[in-house]
Design a protein around this motif. Structure first.
Motif, PDB file in Angstrom:
ATOM      1  N   LEU A  65     -58.290 -46.298 -28.887  1.00  0.00           N
ATOM      2  CA  LEU A  65     -59.386 -46.151 -27.929  1.00  0.00           C
ATOM      3  C   LEU A  65     -59.885 -47.524 -27.475  1.00  0.00           C
ATOM      4  O   LEU A  65     -60.044 -47.767 -26.274  1.00  0.00           O
ATOM      5  CB  LEU A  65     -60.540 -45.356 -28.544  1.00  0.00           C
ATOM      6  N   VAL A  66     -60.102 -48.414 -28.412  1.00  0.00           N
ATOM      7  CA  VAL A  66     -60.587 -49.750 -28.059  1.00  0.00           C
ATOM      8  C   VAL A  66     -59.526 -50.498 -27.253  1.00  0.00           C
ATOM      9  O   VAL A  66     -59.850 -51.198 -26.287  1.00  0.00           O
ATOM     10  CB  VAL A  66     -61.027 -50.530 -29.318  1.00  0.00           C
ATOM     11  N   GLU A  67     -58.252 -50.333 -27.599  1.00  0.00           N
ATOM     12  CA  GLU A  67     -57.189 -50.961 -26.814  1.00  0.00           C
ATOM     13  C   GLU A  67     -57.155 -50.403 -25.384  1.00  0.00           C
ATOM     14  O   GLU A  67     -56.929 -51.144 -24.429  1.00  0.00           O
ATOM     15  CB  GLU A  67     -55.844 -50.785 -27.509  1.00  0.00           C
ATOM     16  N   ALA A  68     -57.406 -49.090 -25.246  1.00  0.00           N
ATOM     17  CA  ALA A  68     -57.452 -48.496 -23.904  1.00  0.00           C
ATOM     18  C   ALA A  68     -58.636 -49.048 -23.112  1.00  0.00           C
ATOM     19  O   ALA A  68     -58.511 -49.358 -21.916  1.00  0.00           O
ATOM     20  CB  ALA A  68     -57.537 -46.975 -23.997  1.00  0.00           C
ATOM     21  N   ILE A  69     -59.776 -49.199 -23.766  1.00  0.00           N
ATOM     22  CA  ILE A  69     -60.944 -49.784 -23.101  1.00  0.00           C
ATOM     23  C   ILE A  69     -60.636 -51.235 -22.716  1.00  0.00           C
ATOM     24  O   ILE A  69     -60.973 -51.680 -21.623  1.00  0.00           O
ATOM     25  CB  ILE A  69     -62.189 -49.697 -24.023  1.00  0.00           C
ATOM     26  N   HIS A  70     -59.983 -51.959 -23.589  1.00  0.00           N
ATOM     27  CA  HIS A  70     -59.600 -53.352 -23.338  1.00  0.00           C
ATOM     28  C   HIS A  70     -58.696 -53.447 -22.111  1.00  0.00           C
ATOM     29  O   HIS A  70     -58.929 -54.260 -21.218  1.00  0.00           O
ATOM     30  CB  HIS A  70     -58.900 -53.909 -24.585  1.00  0.00           C
ATOM     31  N   ASN A  71     -57.673 -52.623 -22.080  1.00  0.00           N
ATOM     32  CA  ASN A  71     -56.776 -52.512 -20.926  1.00  0.00           C
ATOM     33  C   ASN A  71     -56.223 -53.864 -20.458  1.00  0.00           C
ATOM     34  O   ASN A  71     -56.030 -54.095 -19.265  1.00  0.00           O
ATOM     35  CB  ASN A  71     -57.502 -51.796 -19.771  1.00  0.00           C
ATOM     36  N   GLY A  72     -56.002 -54.767 -21.413  1.00  0.00           N
ATOM     37  CA  GLY A  72     -55.409 -56.057 -21.070  1.00  0.00           C
ATOM     38  C   GLY A  72     -56.334 -57.031 -20.373  1.00  0.00           C
ATOM     39  O   GLY A  72     -55.905 -58.096 -19.942  1.00  0.00           O
ATOM     40  N   GLU A  73     -57.602 -56.685 -20.237  1.00  0.00           N
ATOM     41  CA  GLU A  73     -58.565 -57.559 -19.554  1.00  0.00           C
ATOM     42  C   GLU A  73     -59.558 -58.115 -20.559  1.00  0.00           C
ATOM     43  O   GLU A  73     -60.268 -57.360 -21.209  1.00  0.00           O
ATOM     44  CB  GLU A  73     -59.300 -56.779 -18.463  1.00  0.00           C
ATOM     45  N   GLY A  74     -59.624 -59.422 -20.681  1.00  0.00           N
ATOM     46  CA  GLY A  74     -60.531 -60.052 -21.632  1.00  0.00           C
ATOM     47  C   GLY A  74     -59.847 -60.246 -22.975  1.00  0.00           C
ATOM     48  O   GLY A  74     -58.654 -59.999 -23.129  1.00  0.00           O
ATOM     49  N   ASN A  75     -60.638 -60.708 -23.946  1.00  0.00           N
ATOM     50  CA  ASN A  75     -60.102 -60.987 -25.269  1.00  0.00           C
ATOM     51  C   ASN A  75     -60.547 -59.914 -26.251  1.00  0.00           C
ATOM     52  O   ASN A  75     -61.735 -59.779 -26.531  1.00  0.00           O
ATOM     53  CB  ASN A  75     -60.572 -62.363 -25.756  1.00  0.00           C
ATOM     54  N   CYS A  76     -59.567 -59.194 -26.766  1.00  0.00           N
ATOM     55  CA  CYS A  76     -59.856 -58.129 -27.721  1.00  0.00           C
ATOM     56  C   CYS A  76     -58.660 -57.994 -28.655  1.00  0.00           C
ATOM     57  O   CYS A  76     -57.507 -58.064 -28.227  1.00  0.00           O
ATOM     58  CB  CYS A  76     -60.109 -56.818 -26.984  1.00  0.00           C
ATOM     59  N   TRP A  77     -58.947 -57.795 -29.924  1.00  0.00           N
ATOM     60  CA  TRP A  77     -57.905 -57.609 -30.936  1.00  0.00           C
ATOM     61  C   TRP A  77     -58.332 -56.477 -31.864  1.00  0.00           C
ATOM     62  O   TRP A  77     -59.506 -56.374 -32.206  1.00  0.00           O
ATOM     63  CB  TRP A  77     -57.716 -58.919 -31.713  1.00  0.00           C
ATOM     64  N   THR A  78     -57.390 -55.615 -32.227  1.00  0.00           N
ATOM     65  CA  THR A  78     -57.708 -54.489 -33.106  1.00  0.00           C
ATOM     66  C   THR A  78     -56.767 -54.466 -34.305  1.00  0.00           C
ATOM     67  O   THR A  78     -55.634 -54.955 -34.237  1.00  0.00           O
ATOM     68  CB  THR A  78     -57.594 -53.135 -32.382  1.00  0.00           C
ATOM     69  N   ALA A  79     -57.248 -53.874 -35.390  1.00  0.00           N
ATOM     70  CA  ALA A  79     -56.433 -53.658 -36.579  1.00  0.00           C
ATOM     71  C   ALA A  79     -56.942 -52.417 -37.289  1.00  0.00           C
ATOM     72  O   ALA A  79     -58.135 -52.098 -37.241  1.00  0.00           O
ATOM     73  CB  ALA A  79     -56.509 -54.863 -37.515  1.00  0.00           C
ATOM     74  N   LYS A  80     -56.032 -51.713 -37.935  1.00  0.00           N
ATOM     75  CA  LYS A  80     -56.375 -50.560 -38.771  1.00  0.00           C
ATOM     76  C   LYS A  80     -55.948 -50.916 -40.185  1.00  0.00           C
ATOM     77  O   LYS A  80     -54.787 -51.269 -40.414  1.00  0.00           O
ATOM     78  CB  LYS A  80     -55.634 -49.316 -38.280  1.00  0.00           C
ATOM     79  N   VAL A  81     -56.885 -50.852 -41.135  1.00  0.00           N
ATOM     80  CA  VAL A  81     -56.572 -51.256 -42.511  1.00  0.00           C
ATOM     81  C   VAL A  81     -56.813 -50.102 -43.477  1.00  0.00           C
ATOM     82  O   VAL A  81     -57.758 -49.326 -43.312  1.00  0.00           O
ATOM     83  CB  VAL A  81     -57.362 -52.516 -42.932  1.00  0.00           C
ATOM     84  N   LYS A  82     -55.935 -50.037 -44.475  1.00  0.00           N
ATOM     85  CA  LYS A  82     -56.034 -48.993 -45.498  1.00  0.00           C
ATOM     86  C   LYS A  82     -56.083 -49.566 -46.907  1.00  0.00           C
ATOM     87  O   LYS A  82     -56.389 -48.849 -47.851  1.00  0.00           O
ATOM     88  CB  LYS A  82     -54.857 -48.029 -45.373  1.00  0.00           C
ATOM     89  N   THR A  83     -55.753 -50.857 -47.046  1.00  0.00           N
ATOM     90  CA  THR A  83     -55.743 -51.497 -48.357  1.00  0.00           C
ATOM     91  C   THR A  83     -56.560 -52.779 -48.301  1.00  0.00           C
ATOM     92  O   THR A  83     -56.827 -53.327 -47.226  1.00  0.00           O
ATOM     93  CB  THR A  83     -54.304 -51.857 -48.793  1.00  0.00           C
ATOM     94  N   GLU A  84     -56.910 -53.274 -49.471  1.00  0.00           N
ATOM     95  CA  GLU A  84     -57.648 -54.534 -49.520  1.00  0.00           C
ATOM     96  C   GLU A  84     -56.801 -55.675 -48.975  1.00  0.00           C
ATOM     97  O   GLU A  84     -57.319 -56.560 -48.292  1.00  0.00           O
ATOM     98  CB  GLU A  84     -58.098 -54.837 -50.946  1.00  0.00           C
ATOM     99  N   GLU A  85     -55.504 -55.646 -49.235  1.00  0.00           N
ATOM    100  CA  GLU A  85     -54.630 -56.698 -48.715  1.00  0.00           C
ATOM    101  C   GLU A  85     -54.646 -56.704 -47.187  1.00  0.00           C
ATOM    102  O   GLU A  85     -54.704 -57.758 -46.558  1.00  0.00           O
ATOM    103  CB  GLU A  85     -53.196 -56.511 -49.239  1.00  0.00           C
ATOM    104  N   ASP A  86     -54.581 -55.495 -46.589  1.00  0.00           N
ATOM    105  CA  ASP A  86     -54.663 -55.393 -45.127  1.00  0.00           C
ATOM    106  C   ASP A  86     -56.005 -55.917 -44.617  1.00  0.00           C
ATOM    107  O   ASP A  86     -56.072 -56.576 -43.577  1.00  0.00           O
ATOM    108  CB  ASP A  86     -54.505 -53.941 -44.668  1.00  0.00           C
ATOM    109  N   LEU A  87     -57.074 -55.615 -45.350  1.00  0.00           N
ATOM    110  CA  LEU A  87     -58.408 -56.058 -44.962  1.00  0.00           C
ATOM    111  C   LEU A  87     -58.495 -57.582 -44.982  1.00  0.00           C
ATOM    112  O   LEU A  87     -58.999 -58.194 -44.030  1.00  0.00           O
ATOM    113  CB  LEU A  87     -59.461 -55.449 -45.896  1.00  0.00           C
TER     114      LEU A  87
END
Length: 193
Positions: A125-147
């Motif tokens: 959803l956030v990537e769709a809102i971003h739509n390649g315009e501006g600076n935005c980065w997303t991540a989905k984490v499930k473990t402490e290492e990912d976090l």
């Protein structure tokens, strides 16, 4: 709570914390704020969803601070569209979206099927809102290492971007303070008038 231990390590005089109503509020109350670190919460009216707009406004008004927002998935669903304005205005906020599949604070007060929400693909959803315009980065984490990796990226190579980190947690992963508070509110709500 592992997430908030890592958030603690991110705090400086150049950051501010926005704590959403609910378990984020209880966990953020335990943070030790360095001198000059901002902190905002709203528990008086229990306005679920207020923090997305508050994050937008705080980051716009006090540009020298990097806002770290802790927002539950249910709360985010109320006002998610404000992320569009954050990106358009070039904000460098870090949003930790805590995805536990429902309105946990409400479950602790009065459980029912209405407290289970439709899960969204929040990062998409956030990537769709971003739509390649501006600076935005997303991540989905499930473990402490990912976090740890996501925090390193968000405070390193993506420090000039709005960073949206979805943290997947179990629906029963909640603070003891929320459990105690919910029990008290539930008891008060069930009293006869």
């Amino acid at each position: 709570n592992v997430l908030f231990e890592h958030i603690q390590n991110m705090l400086t005089k150049d950051t501010a914390v926005i704590a959403e109503t609910g378990d984020s509020w209880f966990n953020c109350q335990k943070l030790r704020l360095p001198e000059g670190c901002g902190y905002e919460f709203q528990m008086q009216y229990g306005s679920i969803g207020w923090s997305v707009g508050a994050t937008l406004g705080y980051a716009q008004a006090i540009k020298e601070k990097r806002v770290i927002a802790c927002i539950g998935d249910g709360s985010f669903q109320v006002t998610a569209q404000d992320v569009s304005t954050m990106i358009r205005n070039g904000q460098k906020t870090i949003i930790f979206l805590i995805n536990n599949g429902g309105y946990t604070i409400e479950v602790e007060i009065h459980d029912g099927p209405y407290n289970v929400i439709k899960n969204w693909n929040y990062t998409a959803l956030v990537e769709a809102i971003h739509n390649g315009e501006g600076n935005c980065w997303t991540a989905k984490v499930k473990t402490e290492e990912d976090l740890v990796e996501a925090i390193a990226t968000g405070t390193g190579e993506q420090k000039d971007s709005l960073c949206f980190i979805e943290v997947i947690v179990h629906k029963d992963d909640t603070s003891k303070e929320l459990l105690e508070w919910g029990s008290r509110v539930s008891a008060a709500n069930s009293r006869p008038p």
